[in-house]
Write a protein that holds these residues in place. Structure first.
Motif, PDB file in Angstrom:
ATOM      1  N   ILE A  39       0.858  -1.174   0.000  1.00 55.32           N
ATOM      2  CA  ILE A  39       0.000   0.000   0.000  1.00 55.32           C
ATOM      3  C   ILE A  39       0.900   1.233   0.000  1.00 55.32           C
ATOM      4  CG2 ILE A  39      -1.984  -1.075   1.131  1.00 55.32           C
ATOM      5  CD1 ILE A  39      -1.083   0.232   3.751  1.00 55.32           C
ATOM      6  N   LEU A  40       0.321   2.370  -0.322  1.00 60.82           N
ATOM      7  CA  LEU A  40       1.062   3.630  -0.341  1.00 60.82           C
ATOM      8  C   LEU A  40       0.678   4.438   0.891  1.00 60.82           C
ATOM      9  CD1 LEU A  40       3.041   5.316  -2.066  1.00 60.82           C
ATOM     10  CD2 LEU A  40       1.037   6.346  -3.164  1.00 60.82           C
ATOM     11  N   LYS A  41       1.674   4.781   1.700  1.00 60.93           N
ATOM     12  CA  LYS A  41       1.416   5.473   2.962  1.00 60.93           C
ATOM     13  C   LYS A  41       2.394   6.628   3.121  1.00 60.93           C
ATOM     14  CE  LYS A  41       0.663   4.315   7.852  1.00 60.93           C
ATOM     15  NZ  LYS A  41       0.724   3.216   8.849  1.00 60.93           N
ATOM     16  N   LYS A  42       1.874   7.851   2.989  1.00 61.06           N
ATOM     17  CA  LYS A  42       2.691   9.059   3.119  1.00 61.06           C
ATOM     18  C   LYS A  42       3.934   9.007   2.235  1.00 61.06           C
ATOM     19  CE  LYS A  42       1.121  10.137   7.800  1.00 61.06           C
ATOM     20  NZ  LYS A  42       1.498  10.362   9.222  1.00 61.06           N
ATOM     21  N   GLY A  43       3.727   8.593   0.995  1.00 63.27           N
ATOM     22  CA  GLY A  43       4.808   8.563   0.027  1.00 63.27           C
ATOM     23  C   GLY A  43       5.691   7.337   0.085  1.00 63.27           C
ATOM     24  N   LYS A  44       5.461   6.458   1.064  1.00 65.29           N
ATOM     25  CA  LYS A  44       6.257   5.238   1.205  1.00 65.29           C
ATOM     26  C   LYS A  44       5.427   4.032   0.763  1.00 65.29           C
ATOM     27  CE  LYS A  44       9.687   7.401   3.335  1.00 65.29           C
ATOM     28  NZ  LYS A  44       9.127   8.766   3.333  1.00 65.29           N
ATOM     29  N   LEU A  45       6.095   3.047   0.176  1.00 65.22           N
ATOM     30  CA  LEU A  45       5.455   1.788  -0.174  1.00 65.22           C
ATOM     31  C   LEU A  45       5.631   0.828   0.995  1.00 65.22           C
ATOM     32  CD1 LEU A  45       6.749   1.628  -3.825  1.00 65.22           C
ATOM     33  CD2 LEU A  45       4.351   1.841  -3.142  1.00 65.22           C
ATOM     34  N   VAL A  46       4.517   0.326   1.522  1.00 63.08           N
ATOM     35  CA  VAL A  46       4.555  -0.464   2.756  1.00 63.08           C
ATOM     36  C   VAL A  46       4.047  -1.881   2.482  1.00 63.08           C
ATOM     37  CG1 VAL A  46       3.828  -0.587   5.169  1.00 63.08           C
ATOM     38  CG2 VAL A  46       4.091   1.652   4.052  1.00 63.08           C
ATOM     39  N   ALA A  47       4.857  -2.869   2.869  1.00 59.90           N
ATOM     40  CA  ALA A  47       4.485  -4.281   2.730  1.00 59.90           C
ATOM     41  C   ALA A  47       4.452  -4.935   4.104  1.00 59.90           C
ATOM     42  CB  ALA A  47       5.473  -5.012   1.832  1.00 59.90           C
ATOM     43  N   ARG A  48       3.549  -5.885   4.270  1.00 65.73           N
ATOM     44  CA  ARG A  48       3.467  -6.666   5.507  1.00 65.73           C
ATOM     45  C   ARG A  48       4.108  -8.024   5.252  1.00 65.73           C
ATOM     46  NH1 ARG A  48      -2.165  -7.042   8.649  1.00 65.73           N
ATOM     47  NH2 ARG A  48      -1.575  -4.851   8.944  1.00 65.73           N
ATOM     48  N   GLY A  67      15.189  -2.664  -3.030  1.00 71.02           N
ATOM     49  CA  GLY A  67      14.472  -3.607  -3.866  1.00 71.02           C
ATOM     50  C   GLY A  67      13.982  -2.981  -5.152  1.00 71.02           C
ATOM     51  N   ARG A  68      13.440  -3.832  -5.998  1.00 73.39           N
ATOM     52  CA  ARG A  68      12.814  -3.395  -7.249  1.00 73.39           C
ATOM     53  C   ARG A  68      11.469  -4.093  -7.364  1.00 73.39           C
ATOM     54  NH1 ARG A  68      15.391  -2.920 -13.245  1.00 73.39           N
ATOM     55  NH2 ARG A  68      15.748  -0.820 -12.428  1.00 73.39           N
ATOM     56  N   ILE A  69      10.426  -3.306  -7.536  1.00 72.80           N
ATOM     57  CA  ILE A  69       9.070  -3.821  -7.706  1.00 72.80           C
ATOM     58  C   ILE A  69       8.781  -3.964  -9.192  1.00 72.80           C
ATOM     59  CG2 ILE A  69       6.629  -3.141  -7.558  1.00 72.80           C
ATOM     60  CD1 ILE A  69       7.312  -1.897  -4.832  1.00 72.80           C
ATOM     61  N   CYS A  70       8.147  -5.064  -9.541  1.00 73.75           N
ATOM     62  CA  CYS A  70       7.692  -5.291 -10.912  1.00 73.75           C
ATOM     63  C   CYS A  70       6.171  -5.290 -10.935  1.00 73.75           C
ATOM     64  CB  CYS A  70       8.215  -6.633 -11.418  1.00 73.75           C
ATOM     65  SG  CYS A  70       7.329  -7.299 -12.843  1.00 73.75           S
ATOM     66  N   ILE A  71       5.606  -4.451 -11.780  1.00 77.75           N
ATOM     67  CA  ILE A  71       4.179  -4.546 -12.083  1.00 77.75           C
ATOM     68  C   ILE A  71       4.068  -5.579 -13.197  1.00 77.75           C
ATOM     69  CG2 ILE A  71       2.089  -3.307 -12.743  1.00 77.75           C
ATOM     70  CD1 ILE A  71       3.405  -2.275 -10.178  1.00 77.75           C
ATOM     71  N   ALA A  98       6.205  -2.305 -15.727  1.00 76.88           N
ATOM     72  CA  ALA A  98       6.799  -1.135 -15.074  1.00 76.88           C
ATOM     73  C   ALA A  98       7.624  -1.587 -13.880  1.00 76.88           C
ATOM     74  CB  ALA A  98       5.716  -0.161 -14.624  1.00 76.88           C
ATOM     75  N   TYR A  99       8.592  -0.743 -13.499  1.00 78.50           N
ATOM     76  CA  TYR A  99       9.440  -1.014 -12.338  1.00 78.50           C
ATOM     77  C   TYR A  99       9.395   0.173 -11.382  1.00 78.50           C
ATOM     78  CZ  TYR A  99      11.693  -4.164 -15.723  1.00 78.50           C
ATOM     79  OH  TYR A  99      11.944  -5.107 -16.676  1.00 78.50           O
ATOM     80  N   ILE A 100       9.540  -0.137 -10.103  1.00 82.14           N
ATOM     81  CA  ILE A 100       9.757   0.899  -9.090  1.00 82.14           C
ATOM     82  C   ILE A 100      10.946   0.461  -8.241  1.00 82.14           C
ATOM     83  CG2 ILE A 100       8.812   2.180  -7.131  1.00 82.14           C
ATOM     84  CD1 ILE A 100       6.004   1.440  -8.172  1.00 82.14           C
ATOM     85  N   GLY A 118       9.307   1.156   2.130  1.00 84.58           N
ATOM     86  CA  GLY A 118      10.237   1.416   1.044  1.00 84.58           C
ATOM     87  C   GLY A 118      10.053   2.822   0.506  1.00 84.58           C
ATOM     88  N   GLU A 119      11.149   3.539   0.375  1.00 86.59           N
ATOM     89  CA  GLU A 119      11.095   4.883  -0.209  1.00 86.59           C
ATOM     90  C   GLU A 119      11.404   4.791  -1.699  1.00 86.59           C
ATOM     91  OE1 GLU A 119      12.827   9.393   0.437  1.00 86.59           O
ATOM     92  OE2 GLU A 119      13.653   7.734   1.597  1.00 86.59           O
ATOM     93  N   PRO A 120      10.433   5.125  -2.561  1.00 93.09           N
ATOM     94  CA  PRO A 120      10.672   5.046  -4.005  1.00 93.09           C
ATOM     95  C   PRO A 120      11.785   6.005  -4.436  1.00 93.09           C
ATOM     96  CG  PRO A 120       8.329   5.259  -3.516  1.00 93.09           C
ATOM     97  CD  PRO A 120       9.063   5.549  -2.242  1.00 93.09           C
ATOM     98  N   VAL A 121      12.671   5.505  -5.296  1.00 93.50           N
ATOM     99  CA  VAL A 121      13.761   6.348  -5.797  1.00 93.50           C
ATOM    100  C   VAL A 121      13.771   6.419  -7.321  1.00 93.50           C
ATOM    101  CG1 VAL A 121      15.226   6.015  -3.780  1.00 93.50           C
ATOM    102  CG2 VAL A 121      15.385   4.401  -5.684  1.00 93.50           C
ATOM    103  N   GLY A 122      12.915   5.627  -7.969  1.00 96.06           N
ATOM    104  CA  GLY A 122      12.858   5.672  -9.422  1.00 96.06           C
ATOM    105  C   GLY A 122      11.706   4.851  -9.961  1.00 96.06           C
ATOM    106  N   VAL A 123      11.144   5.306 -11.075  1.00 99.11           N
ATOM    107  CA  VAL A 123      10.045   4.607 -11.746  1.00 99.11           C
ATOM    108  C   VAL A 123      10.372   4.509 -13.228  1.00 99.11           C
ATOM    109  CG1 VAL A 123       7.618   4.715 -12.419  1.00 99.11           C
ATOM    110  CG2 VAL A 123       8.280   5.379 -10.109  1.00 99.11           C
ATOM    111  N   LYS A 124      10.127   3.329 -13.807  1.00100.07           N
ATOM    112  CA  LYS A 124      10.334   3.156 -15.242  1.00100.07           C
ATOM    113  C   LYS A 124       9.145   2.417 -15.835  1.00100.07           C
ATOM    114  CE  LYS A 124      13.514   1.305 -18.717  1.00100.07           C
ATOM    115  NZ  LYS A 124      14.764   0.535 -18.949  1.00100.07           N
TER     116      LYS A 124
END
Length: 200
Positions: A39-48, A67-71, A98-100, A118-124
């Motif tokens: 989920i997205l929480k105050k600009g951070k990506l949060v996983a349980r 890390g790198r997230i793959c959609i 897409a990647y984050i 996780g603090e996002p640092v790049g999106v492609k």
């Protein structure tokens, strides 16, 4: 457009977990590939992350820092990331739209899980071709989510979750003639018998 706006446009929100595939790194070394919900929480990506999993151990022991997230455009990657991790890594780039990239900036320990920020640092964005929704692909993801929870629950909940998985498998079989999806369904049923085989 800033990073948070881009991420929101990709479907992330503060109210609903978005299911993705994540590669975790220690420096430049890949230490895991795993399906996760964010989920997205105050600009951070949060996983349980649940206690007992390989991912939980890596994160809580400080053995991954980014890390790198793959959609994913195909539910097959979720299956591979649990059952055939080496193959998942080989097909990762082919099956992502897409990647984050993110840095792990905070870990909150709870009784049976950890919240990882996780603090996002790049999106492609790599693929903008639209793709229709299928019940089979959704059922594959849902079955794998329930399957991944089974090792961490008591016998009563295990029986309930196994029934959920079986219902999803039935949806896969009824809604698709794809050999790939049917093979995945067959493997899911097989692995129900051994819940320790698919710890993520």
């Amino acid at each position: 457009m800033d990073l948070e706006k881009k991420i929101r446009k990709m479907g992330f929100s503060g109210s609903t977990y978005l299911e993705v595939i994540a590669i975790l790194y220690r420096g430049t070394e890949i230490v895991n590939i795993v399906p996760l919900g964010f989920i997205l929480k105050k600009g951070k990506l949060v996983a349980r992350i649940f206690r007992g999993s390989r991912t939980y151990k890596l994160i809580t022991e400080g053995n991954t820092d980014r890390g790198r997230i793959c959609i994913a455009k195909d539910a097959t990657l979720f299956y591979l990331a649990i059952f055939k991790k080496e193959e998942a890594l080989k097909t990762f780039n082919k099956l992502c739209t897409a990647y984050i990239d993110f840095n792990i900036v905070k870990v909150e320990l709870r009784r049976n899980y950890a919240n990882v920020y996780g603090e996002p640092v790049g999106v492609k964005i790599v693929d903008i071709v639209p793709k229709g929704f299928t019940r089979a692909s959704a059922a594959v993801v849902e079955a794998l989510v329930w399957l991944s929870k089974i090792p961490y629950v008591d016998k009563r909940r295990k029986a309930i979750y196994e029934n959920y998985v079986k219902m999803c498998v039935e949806v896969i079989r009824r809604s698709s003639r794809s050999r790939r999806y049917r093979a995945i369904a067959q493997d899911i049923v097989k692995y129900l018998q051994n819940s320790t085989s698919y710890l993520s």
